[in-house]
Design a protein around this motif. Structure first.
Motif, PDB file in Angstrom:
ATOM      1  N   GLN A 121      55.248  -2.061  44.637  1.00 43.55           N
ATOM      2  CA  GLN A 121      54.128  -1.376  45.278  1.00 43.55           C
ATOM      3  C   GLN A 121      53.931  -0.014  44.611  1.00 43.55           C
ATOM      4  OE1 GLN A 121      54.690   0.016  49.355  1.00 43.55           O
ATOM      5  NE2 GLN A 121      52.622  -0.607  49.874  1.00 43.55           N
ATOM      6  N   VAL A 122      52.672   0.370  44.471  1.00 42.80           N
ATOM      7  CA  VAL A 122      52.347   1.684  43.925  1.00 42.80           C
ATOM      8  C   VAL A 122      52.606   2.718  45.018  1.00 42.80           C
ATOM      9  CG1 VAL A 122      50.543   3.143  42.946  1.00 42.80           C
ATOM     10  CG2 VAL A 122      50.644   0.717  42.345  1.00 42.80           C
ATOM     11  N   LEU A 123      53.632   3.550  44.819  1.00 43.65           N
ATOM     12  CA  LEU A 123      54.023   4.539  45.820  1.00 43.65           C
ATOM     13  C   LEU A 123      53.291   5.863  45.627  1.00 43.65           C
ATOM     14  CD1 LEU A 123      57.867   3.849  45.686  1.00 43.65           C
ATOM     15  CD2 LEU A 123      56.174   2.839  47.233  1.00 43.65           C
ATOM     16  N   GLN A 124      53.025   6.215  44.383  1.00 45.32           N
ATOM     17  CA  GLN A 124      52.274   7.428  44.057  1.00 45.32           C
ATOM     18  C   GLN A 124      51.349   7.129  42.888  1.00 45.32           C
ATOM     19  OE1 GLN A 124      55.129  10.581  43.267  1.00 45.32           O
ATOM     20  NE2 GLN A 124      54.722  11.516  45.247  1.00 45.32           N
ATOM     21  N   LEU A 125      50.182   7.762  42.902  1.00 43.90           N
ATOM     22  CA  LEU A 125      49.215   7.615  41.812  1.00 43.90           C
ATOM     23  C   LEU A 125      48.718   9.006  41.451  1.00 43.90           C
ATOM     24  CD1 LEU A 125      47.612   5.626  40.023  1.00 43.90           C
ATOM     25  CD2 LEU A 125      45.847   5.613  41.780  1.00 43.90           C
ATOM     26  N   LYS A 126      49.240   9.561  40.352  1.00 50.33           N
ATOM     27  CA  LYS A 126      48.899  10.909  39.926  1.00 50.33           C
ATOM     28  C   LYS A 126      48.091  10.912  38.633  1.00 50.33           C
ATOM     29  CE  LYS A 126      51.056  12.777  43.358  1.00 50.33           C
ATOM     30  NZ  LYS A 126      50.284  13.408  44.460  1.00 50.33           N
ATOM     31  N   VAL A 127      47.446   9.812  38.316  1.00 47.30           N
ATOM     32  CA  VAL A 127      46.623   9.717  37.122  1.00 47.30           C
ATOM     33  C   VAL A 127      45.183   9.463  37.557  1.00 47.30           C
ATOM     34  CG1 VAL A 127      47.063   7.238  36.864  1.00 47.30           C
ATOM     35  CG2 VAL A 127      46.383   8.579  34.884  1.00 47.30           C
ATOM     36  N   HIS A 128      44.231  10.104  36.870  1.00 47.39           N
ATOM     37  CA  HIS A 128      42.831  10.004  37.260  1.00 47.39           C
ATOM     38  C   HIS A 128      41.964   9.760  36.034  1.00 47.39           C
ATOM     39  CE1 HIS A 128      44.884  12.651  40.208  1.00 47.39           C
ATOM     40  NE2 HIS A 128      44.196  11.950  41.097  1.00 47.39           N
ATOM     41  N   LEU A 129      40.819   9.137  36.265  1.00 47.48           N
ATOM     42  CA  LEU A 129      39.894   8.853  35.178  1.00 47.48           C
ATOM     43  C   LEU A 129      39.476  10.142  34.471  1.00 47.48           C
ATOM     44  CD1 LEU A 129      37.545   6.142  36.751  1.00 47.48           C
ATOM     45  CD2 LEU A 129      39.265   5.803  34.976  1.00 47.48           C
ATOM     46  N   GLY A 130      39.476  10.105  33.167  1.00 53.92           N
ATOM     47  CA  GLY A 130      39.046  11.247  32.379  1.00 53.92           C
ATOM     48  C   GLY A 130      40.119  12.273  32.106  1.00 53.92           C
ATOM     49  N   GLU A 131      41.259  12.175  32.789  1.00 51.03           N
ATOM     50  CA  GLU A 131      42.351  13.110  32.542  1.00 51.03           C
ATOM     51  C   GLU A 131      43.161  12.682  31.323  1.00 51.03           C
ATOM     52  OE1 GLU A 131      43.397  14.843  36.990  1.00 51.03           O
ATOM     53  OE2 GLU A 131      44.751  13.432  36.006  1.00 51.03           O
ATOM     54  N   TYR A 132      43.801  13.654  30.700  1.00 48.32           N
ATOM     55  CA  TYR A 132      44.682  13.353  29.574  1.00 48.32           C
ATOM     56  C   TYR A 132      46.064  13.012  30.115  1.00 48.32           C
ATOM     57  CZ  TYR A 132      47.181  13.706  25.171  1.00 48.32           C
ATOM     58  OH  TYR A 132      47.950  13.434  24.061  1.00 48.32           O
ATOM     59  N   ALA A 133      46.545  11.842  29.758  1.00 48.77           N
ATOM     60  CA  ALA A 133      47.871  11.402  30.185  1.00 48.77           C
ATOM     61  C   ALA A 133      48.857  11.677  29.051  1.00 48.77           C
ATOM     62  CB  ALA A 133      47.865   9.919  30.528  1.00 48.77           C
ATOM     63  N   PRO A 134      49.755  12.652  29.204  1.00 53.48           N
ATOM     64  CA  PRO A 134      50.699  12.965  28.131  1.00 53.48           C
ATOM     65  C   PRO A 134      51.818  11.934  28.062  1.00 53.48           C
ATOM     66  CG  PRO A 134      51.100  14.377  30.019  1.00 53.48           C
ATOM     67  CD  PRO A 134      49.882  13.558  30.358  1.00 53.48           C
ATOM     68  N   ALA A 135      52.379  11.781  26.871  1.00 57.23           N
ATOM     69  CA  ALA A 135      53.502  10.874  26.682  1.00 57.23           C
ATOM     70  C   ALA A 135      54.808  11.592  26.992  1.00 57.23           C
ATOM     71  CB  ALA A 135      53.510  10.350  25.250  1.00 57.23           C
ATOM     72  N   GLY A 136      55.864  10.820  27.169  1.00 55.73           N
ATOM     73  CA  GLY A 136      57.183  11.401  27.382  1.00 55.73           C
ATOM     74  C   GLY A 136      57.552  11.513  28.847  1.00 55.73           C
ATOM     75  N   ILE A 137      58.657  12.212  29.097  1.00 53.30           N
ATOM     76  CA  ILE A 137      59.188  12.391  30.449  1.00 53.30           C
ATOM     77  C   ILE A 137      58.458  13.551  31.118  1.00 53.30           C
ATOM     78  CG2 ILE A 137      61.238  12.885  31.814  1.00 53.30           C
ATOM     79  CD1 ILE A 137      62.903  11.730  29.547  1.00 53.30           C
ATOM     80  N   LEU A 138      57.884  13.290  32.295  1.00 49.40           N
ATOM     81  CA  LEU A 138      57.088  14.291  32.993  1.00 49.40           C
ATOM     82  C   LEU A 138      57.773  14.712  34.288  1.00 49.40           C
ATOM     83  CD1 LEU A 138      53.594  12.573  32.604  1.00 49.40           C
ATOM     84  CD2 LEU A 138      54.659  14.238  31.076  1.00 49.40           C
ATOM     85  N   GLY A 139      57.516  15.943  34.714  1.00 46.65           N
ATOM     86  CA  GLY A 139      58.048  16.403  35.991  1.00 46.65           C
ATOM     87  C   GLY A 139      57.474  15.609  37.157  1.00 46.65           C
ATOM     88  N   THR A 140      56.182  15.333  37.079  1.00 46.66           N
ATOM     89  CA  THR A 140      55.510  14.484  38.070  1.00 46.66           C
ATOM     90  C   THR A 140      55.058  13.214  37.370  1.00 46.66           C
ATOM     91  OG1 THR A 140      54.715  16.409  39.304  1.00 46.66           O
ATOM     92  CG2 THR A 140      53.607  14.301  39.705  1.00 46.66           C
ATOM     93  N   PRO A 141      55.627  12.062  37.702  1.00 46.67           N
ATOM     94  CA  PRO A 141      55.262  10.833  36.987  1.00 46.67           C
ATOM     95  C   PRO A 141      53.798  10.466  37.210  1.00 46.67           C
ATOM     96  CG  PRO A 141      56.597  10.333  38.920  1.00 46.67           C
ATOM     97  CD  PRO A 141      56.619  11.821  38.754  1.00 46.67           C
ATOM     98  N   LEU A 142      53.222   9.789  36.223  1.00 49.06           N
ATOM     99  CA  LEU A 142      51.836   9.345  36.349  1.00 49.06           C
ATOM    100  C   LEU A 142      51.681   8.379  37.512  1.00 49.06           C
ATOM    101  CD1 LEU A 142      51.079   8.803  32.554  1.00 49.06           C
ATOM    102  CD2 LEU A 142      50.600  10.821  33.945  1.00 49.06           C
TER     103      LEU A 142
END
Length: 312
Positions: A177-198
Motif C-alpha cells: 500500500q502507498v503509505l506516503q506520496l511526496k512526488v507531484h507532477l512537474g516537480e523534479y525528482a532527484p536521484a539517490g537517498i533522500l531525507g523524505t522519500p518520494l
C-alpha cells in the motif's frame, strides 16, 4: 512623623507576605487527572516495551536511479499495488527520441548487411567460372562479417537506450500500500537517498510491531512468546500479537520515553510481532504499549545442559 513609622510598617508587611507565601506553598497540589488511563498487562509476569507499527515488508522508501521531472503518477495515497506495477514516470521525451534514432540506425545497418550478403552470394556464384578472383570473394565475405558486427553493436545500443527509458518508470518492488506520496507532477525528482522519500510503500497485510525491549530484560524473552499490544493513548484498543523474529543486534535506544530514571546509554533488543488489523483504527507509524509474557528474573540452565556440565 511619617518616616518614623514607615520602615516598621514595611517590615511588618514583608513578614505577613512571607508567611502567606509559605502557607500557600505548603498546600498539597492535587495532581491533574491523566488524559488517558495507562494500559495494564494481561499477564501475571511480563516484560513491557514500547512498540511502533510498521509494514510487514518494513517501510520501503521508494526512490529513482536517475533524476528528472515527473511526467505521470499512477497511484494515490492508500492505493494498493502489485509488485511490478508502475508508480510514476519521469519525462522521457529525450530517451524516446534516442530510441527512434537507434531504431533507424538498426534499419540502415540491416539494409547494408542484406546488400553485402547479396554481393557475396553473387561472387560465390561466379567463383566457379573464374570471372571473379578468390581474393575478391574473401573480401566480400569479410565485409559481411564486419556489417554483422556493426548490426550487433547497433542493436546493443538500442537495447541500452530502451533500458535507460525503462529506468524512468519507477515500479513497485513488492505488493503493498502507498503509505506516503511526496512526488507531484512537474516537480523534479532527484536521484539517490533522500531525507523524505518520494513514495513510502509497504505491505500492511499483516502489520508488524517493532518492540524495543530494554537490554536488562532481553534475556527473558523467548521465541514464540505471547504478547498483547495496546494503542498509546487508548488502552481499550488492543490486539494479541504473534511472534515473528528477533532482530539479533542489540542497538542503542533511539526514542526515549522521558522517564527520569531512564539512562541515555540504554540499549534495546528489537522484537518483531505481527497482527491482523481488521476493523481496528490502527495505522503504520502509531506507537503501542506492548506486554510480553515472560518468565521471572530467576534463570537456570536447561536440564540437559546442566547434566552435561556436571558430568566428569
Amino acid at each position: 512623623m511619617i518616616r518614623k513609622y514607615l520602615l516598621p510598617i514595611l517590615a511588618l508587611a514583608g513578614i505577613v507576605l512571607g508567611i502567606a507565601v509559605a502557607i500557600q506553598g505548603a498546600k498539597q497540589v492535587t495532581p491533574a487527572a491523566p488524559v488517558s488511563q495507562p494500559a495494564h498487562s494481561p499477564y501475571r509476569i511480563f516484560v513491557a516495551g514500547s512498540g511502533l507499527i510498521e509494514a510487514s515488508s518494513e517501510n520501503i522508501a521508494i526512490g529513482t536511479t536517475v533524476g528528472g521531472v515527473v511526467a505521470r503518477i499512477y497511484v494515490q495515497i492508500g492505493s494498493q499495488v502489485k509488485a511490478g506495477e508502475p508508480l510514476f514516470t519521469l519525462d522521457d521525451r529525450t530517451h524516446r527520441a534516442e530510441i527512434a534514432l537507434r531504431e533507424n540506425a538498426v534499419k540502415v545497418v540491416e539494409a547494408q548487411l542484406a546488400d553485402a550478403r547479396d554481393e557475396l552470394a553473387f561472387n560465390e556464384g561466379l567463383s566457379n567460372t573464374g570471372a571473379v578472383s578468390v581474393e575478391d570473394t574473401n573480401k566480400r565475405r569479410n565485409t559481411v562479417r564486419v556489417v554483422e558486427a556493426q548490426l550487433a553493436q547497433t542493436k546493443a545500443q538500442l537495447s541500452s537506450a530502451m533500458t535507460e527509458l525503462e529506468k524512468l518508470t519507477v515500479r513497485a518492488p513488492v505488493d503493498g500500500q502507498v503509505l506516503q506520496l511526496k512526488v507531484h507532477l512537474g516537480e523534479y525528482a532527484p536521484a539517490g537517498i533522500l531525507g523524505t522519500p518520494l513514495i513510502m510503500l509497504g505491505n500492511v497485510t499483516p502489520l508488524h510491531v517493532r518492540v524495543d525491549v530494554d537490554e536488562d530484560d532481553a534475556w527473558r524473552i523467548r521465541s514464540g512468546a505471547a504478547a498483547t499490544a495496546c494503542l498509546r493513548g487508548n488502552k481499550d484498543i488492543s490486539t494479541p500479537l504473534k511472534f515473528v523474529r528477533f532482530e539479533p543486534y542489540v542497538l542503542p535506544k533511539r526514542s526515549l520515553t522521558g522517564d527520569s530514571t531512564e539512562r541515555v546509554d540504554t540499549r534495546v533488543l528489537q522484537v518483531i510481532f505481527s497482527f491482523t488489523r481488521g476493523d481496528l483504527p490502527l495505522f503504520v507509524g502509531q506507537q503501542m504499549d506492548v506486554f510480553i509474557d515472560a518468565p521471572t528474573r530467576s534463570f537456570s540452565a536447561a536440564p540437559d545442559k546442566a547434566a552435561k556440565e556436571a558430568a566428569p
